[in-house]
Design an enzyme around this catalytic site. Sequence first.
Site, PDB file in Angstrom:
ATOM      1  CG  HIS A  69     -94.489 -16.882  21.039  1.00 56.89           C
ATOM      2  ND1 HIS A  69     -93.457 -16.628  21.936  1.00 56.89           N
ATOM      3  CD2 HIS A  69     -95.630 -16.573  21.697  1.00 56.89           C
ATOM      4  CE1 HIS A  69     -93.973 -16.175  23.070  1.00 56.89           C
ATOM      5  NE2 HIS A  69     -95.284 -16.132  22.953  1.00 56.89           N
ATOM      6  CE1 TYR A 112    -100.461 -20.613  25.374  1.00 60.94           C
ATOM      7  CE2 TYR A 112    -100.196 -19.872  27.635  1.00 60.94           C
ATOM      8  CZ  TYR A 112     -99.837 -19.815  26.304  1.00 60.94           C
ATOM      9  OH  TYR A 112     -98.847 -18.949  25.904  1.00 60.94           O
ATOM     10  NE  ARG A 162     -93.841 -17.923  26.240  1.00 58.03           N
ATOM     11  CZ  ARG A 162     -93.470 -17.850  27.514  1.00 58.03           C
ATOM     12  NH1 ARG A 162     -92.508 -18.609  27.966  1.00 58.03           N
ATOM     13  NH2 ARG A 162     -94.066 -17.005  28.351  1.00 58.03           N
ATOM     14  CE  LYS A 211     -93.885  -9.344  27.429  1.00 56.77           C
ATOM     15  NZ  LYS A 211     -94.955  -9.893  26.555  1.00 56.77           N
ATOM     16  CG  HIS A 228     -97.766 -15.964  31.514  1.00 51.56           C
ATOM     17  ND1 HIS A 228     -98.657 -16.906  31.063  1.00 51.56           N
ATOM     18  CD2 HIS A 228     -97.012 -15.625  30.435  1.00 51.56           C
ATOM     19  CE1 HIS A 228     -98.448 -17.137  29.784  1.00 51.56           C
ATOM     20  NE2 HIS A 228     -97.458 -16.372  29.380  1.00 51.56           N
ATOM     21  NE  ARG A 281     -91.933 -14.188  27.223  1.00 53.94           N
ATOM     22  CZ  ARG A 281     -91.964 -14.317  28.556  1.00 53.94           C
ATOM     23  NH1 ARG A 281     -90.860 -14.696  29.196  1.00 53.94           N
ATOM     24  NH2 ARG A 281     -93.066 -14.084  29.243  1.00 53.94           N
TER      25      ARG A 281
END
Length: 331
Positions: free
Chosen positions: A279, A314, A282, A173, A305, A148
């Site tokens: 982003h 994706y 990524r 995150k 995630h 990120r």
Amino acid sequence: MSYAGGNEGVTDAKSPRLLDQVRARLRLKHYSLRTEQAYVGWIRRFILANGKRHPRDMSITEVEGFLSALAVEGRVAAGTQNQALSALLFLYREVLSIDLPWMESVVRAKRPQRVPVVLSRDEVTHLLARMDGGFALMASLLYGSGLRLMECVRLRVKDVDFDLNQICVRDGKGGKDRHVPLPLRLTDSLRTQVERVAVIHGQDLLEGHGSVWLPYALARKYASAARELGWQYVFPSGQLSRDPLGGALRRHHLDESGLQRAVRAARISAGIVKPATCHTLRHSFATHLLEAGHDIRTIQELLGHKDVATTQIYTHVLNRGGHGVLSPLDR
């Protein structure tokens, strides 16, 4: 009690200002400075929108009215409204110790279901070819390691492992650590960057500085760590600055806006019409790994995630257009 707009707080003769109480509670619970600034901003807006009344003197009616107005009149995005809601819930639960009932009547902004912008391999190549210096290295890490934006900007020297060819992302995150690959093509450039950091850090030490910001209570637990090379940022700022929390003069990391501008300029120069951002690199990392046959669980771990459902988005661009489907016109 009254709200002193110019002094940022609901004042009381004996207690600290309300917004100061909010800041203190946020720091006690280790919220980031950005979250602190956002929450304080929303709480201030809430108070001003209700005639500078103290939140303790207001009820769920005012909270619901404020949040609904954001969606109906302000037409804010769902994420923006959710941030405002989180700020007010924190105020009432953590600072005022008041539990709010479930706000059934709040008009919620609709969260659109969007697929991520992804660049092709050729587009990534053209984009990176139009960047140079430190920003080129940072953009390459976004794509090559799936970092990120702020994970890249906040990267520390000690977390780059050249022997194992990996990078440790600390406190990502959700407060999670994870390991991501260190692209072999970037090894020499990163070594050179670390050597440059060592020179800058050595000069700072000679001038009586060289102490970097450390998270949580590490500065007290390890008194000398802040002056060690390993804790320095891989991409340091070009000048010293005052710590907004403690006021100490130290060298922070580069401001992320510089990288954002560099990526935008490179996109325009490369003639890429997609609205690609930092982003997007990524997103492209994840999509290209799926194309190469890596399983989705592995990619979930690399991206950090929490839910694999987040990673599954994706799959929309694999191989042949939408959902990997070959158009009947091409048969």
